[in-house]
Write an enzyme that holds these catalytic residues in place. Structure first.
Site, short mmCIF file in Angstrom:
data_model
loop_
_atom_site.label_atom_id
_atom_site.label_comp_id
_atom_site.label_asym_id
_atom_site.label_seq_id
_atom_site.Cartn_x
_atom_site.Cartn_y
_atom_site.Cartn_z
N SER A 99 33.18 36.62 37.08
CA SER A 99 33.61 37.11 38.39
C SER A 99 33.58 36.06 39.49
CB SER A 99 32.78 38.31 38.81
OG SER A 99 33.22 39.45 38.12
N LYS A 159 36.86 35.27 40.95
CA LYS A 159 37.50 36.16 41.94
C LYS A 159 37.59 35.49 43.32
CE LYS A 159 35.95 40.22 39.36
NZ LYS A 159 34.95 41.30 39.25
N TYR A 193 43.86 38.54 34.52
CA TYR A 193 42.47 38.84 34.87
C TYR A 193 41.51 38.40 33.75
CZ TYR A 193 38.24 41.36 35.93
OH TYR A 193 36.92 41.66 36.16
N TYR A 229 27.94 42.69 44.24
CA TYR A 229 28.08 44.13 43.94
C TYR A 229 27.03 44.96 44.67
CZ TYR A 229 30.42 41.44 40.46
OH TYR A 229 31.17 40.49 39.86
N VAL A 283 29.15 37.79 35.35
CA VAL A 283 28.31 38.24 34.23
C VAL A 283 28.08 37.17 33.17
CG1 VAL A 283 28.70 40.73 34.50
CG2 VAL A 283 30.23 39.40 33.02
N1 GLN Z 1 35.05 39.91 32.90
C1 GLN Z 1 34.06 40.76 33.49
C2 GLN Z 1 34.58 42.16 33.54
O1 GLN Z 1 35.69 42.33 33.84
C3 GLN Z 1 33.76 40.27 34.87
C4 GLN Z 1 32.71 41.09 35.55
C5 GLN Z 1 31.68 40.28 36.29
O2 GLN Z 1 31.52 39.08 36.12
N2 GLN Z 1 30.94 40.96 37.12
O3 GLN Z 1 33.90 43.12 33.24
#
Ligand code: GLN
Length: 304
Positions: free
Chosen positions: A65, A68, A188, A240, A258
């Site tokens: 993420s 992003k 994505y 988050y 993650v």
């Molecule tokens: N690829 C992960 C997902 O889409 C990214 C989520 C994350 O890093 N918080 O679930």
């Protein structure tokens, strides 16, 4: 400030905790479940170009993420204010892959850093051209070296991306996405599977710590106002439903993934990246968070 000595101290202090790592590596993406949790890296780059790194700072990991922030940057560059027509700017207070708010808020994601929001950003980028190539080109320019996708992780994301597929279809049903769902998800999944080291992320994030200028070339990546806004979103939404706790304990704009990475910005001073794969219950790196707390305690650097 002797940043190298500070990062070495942090590594020395935290490395013994790898023996008693709490939390688990992300297991819902099988390729990430295979990464050893016994790793910790930290790297920074100051606005003046000074670098420092310790531990496993040169080991590439899945940025997940954290991508992003860079996809949002491309979308803001391409669309300006229109970027916000179908994406909100409020913290979600829910897990990053939650579906519930999308229903009550009629397919408009709360912010660009939860999965739904990042999928909506990917849709904007697909409308502009070859989104993944643009993203890799941006990261390559920011780091001064080529950046690649880990194909195995991308495949693993696609094979198990049931919740993301649900989010994308749900938004498509509400008219939030313009493009084909499979095409948007392909972007994505690949952006999440980009592999970078702490050193590379710290360098790539350099434009966010001053006025939006490229850390190496000095050319504008974002305007100063746009840069402030990306930082504000990182502070309020970048980790988050732990964003309040991160602001309370660390007080820096942060973005986690993650894969166990967390990038952080000290405005006007430096960009920083920590990495350790085991995650806490909110999906943020367990030891990475401790690393950031130690950094702030030792340096006194915080926006507050
Ligand atoms: N690829 C992960 C997902 O889409 C990214 C989520 C994350 O890093 N918080 O679930």
């Amino acid at each position: 400030m002797d940043f190298q000595a500070i990062l070495d101290e942090i590594d020395d202090e935290l490395r013994p905790r790898l023996d008693a790592v709490e939390g688990k590596v992300a297991s819902y993406i099988p390729a990430l479940a295979r990464v050893s949790p016994r790793q910790f890296g930290i790297a920074l780059r100051t606005c003046a170009g000074e670098t420092a790194a310790a531990g496993d700072a040169a080991v590439p990991f899945s940025i997940q993420s954290m991508s992003k922030v860079f996809s949002l940057t491309l979308a803001i560059r391409a669309l300006g204010e229109a970027m916000w027509d179908r994406i909100g700017r409020e913290p979600s207070g829910s897990p990053f892959n939650s579906l519930v708010q999308l229903e009550s808020e009629r397919g408009i994601p709360r912010n660009p850093f939860i999965n739904a929001g990042a999928i909506a950003v990917a849709d904007r980028l697909v409308s502009q051209g070859d989104a993944l190539a643009e993203l890799l080109a941006l990261l390559g320019r920011l780091c001064g070296e080529p950046i690649h996708v880990d194909a195995e992780v991308a495949q693993s994301e696609a094979d198990t991306g049931f919740r993301n597929t649900a989010l994308a279809n749900f938004m498509k049903g509400f008219g939030t996405l313009d493009n084909d769902v499979a095409e948007v998800l392909d972007v994505y999944f690949h952006q999440c599977a980009i592999a970078m080291s702490c050193e590379q992320v710290a360098s790539a994030a350099g434009y966010l710590c001053r006025d939006g200028r490229h850390p190496l070339a000095g050319t504008p990546v974002l305007s100063a106002a746009q840069t402030r806004r990306v930082n504000a979103l990182m502070l309020t939404c970048g980790t988050y439903d732990a964003a309040g706790e991160f602001a309370f304990r660390i007080g820096l704009p942060c973005k986690s993934g993650v894969g166990g990475g967390i990038m952080a910005i000290v405005p006007d001073r430096l960009s920083l990246c920590v990495w350790s794969p085991a995650l806490d219950a909110t999906g943020n790196s367990w030891l990475g968070r401790q690393g950031l707390e130690l950094f702030v305690t030792k340096t006194g650097l915080s926006v507050f």
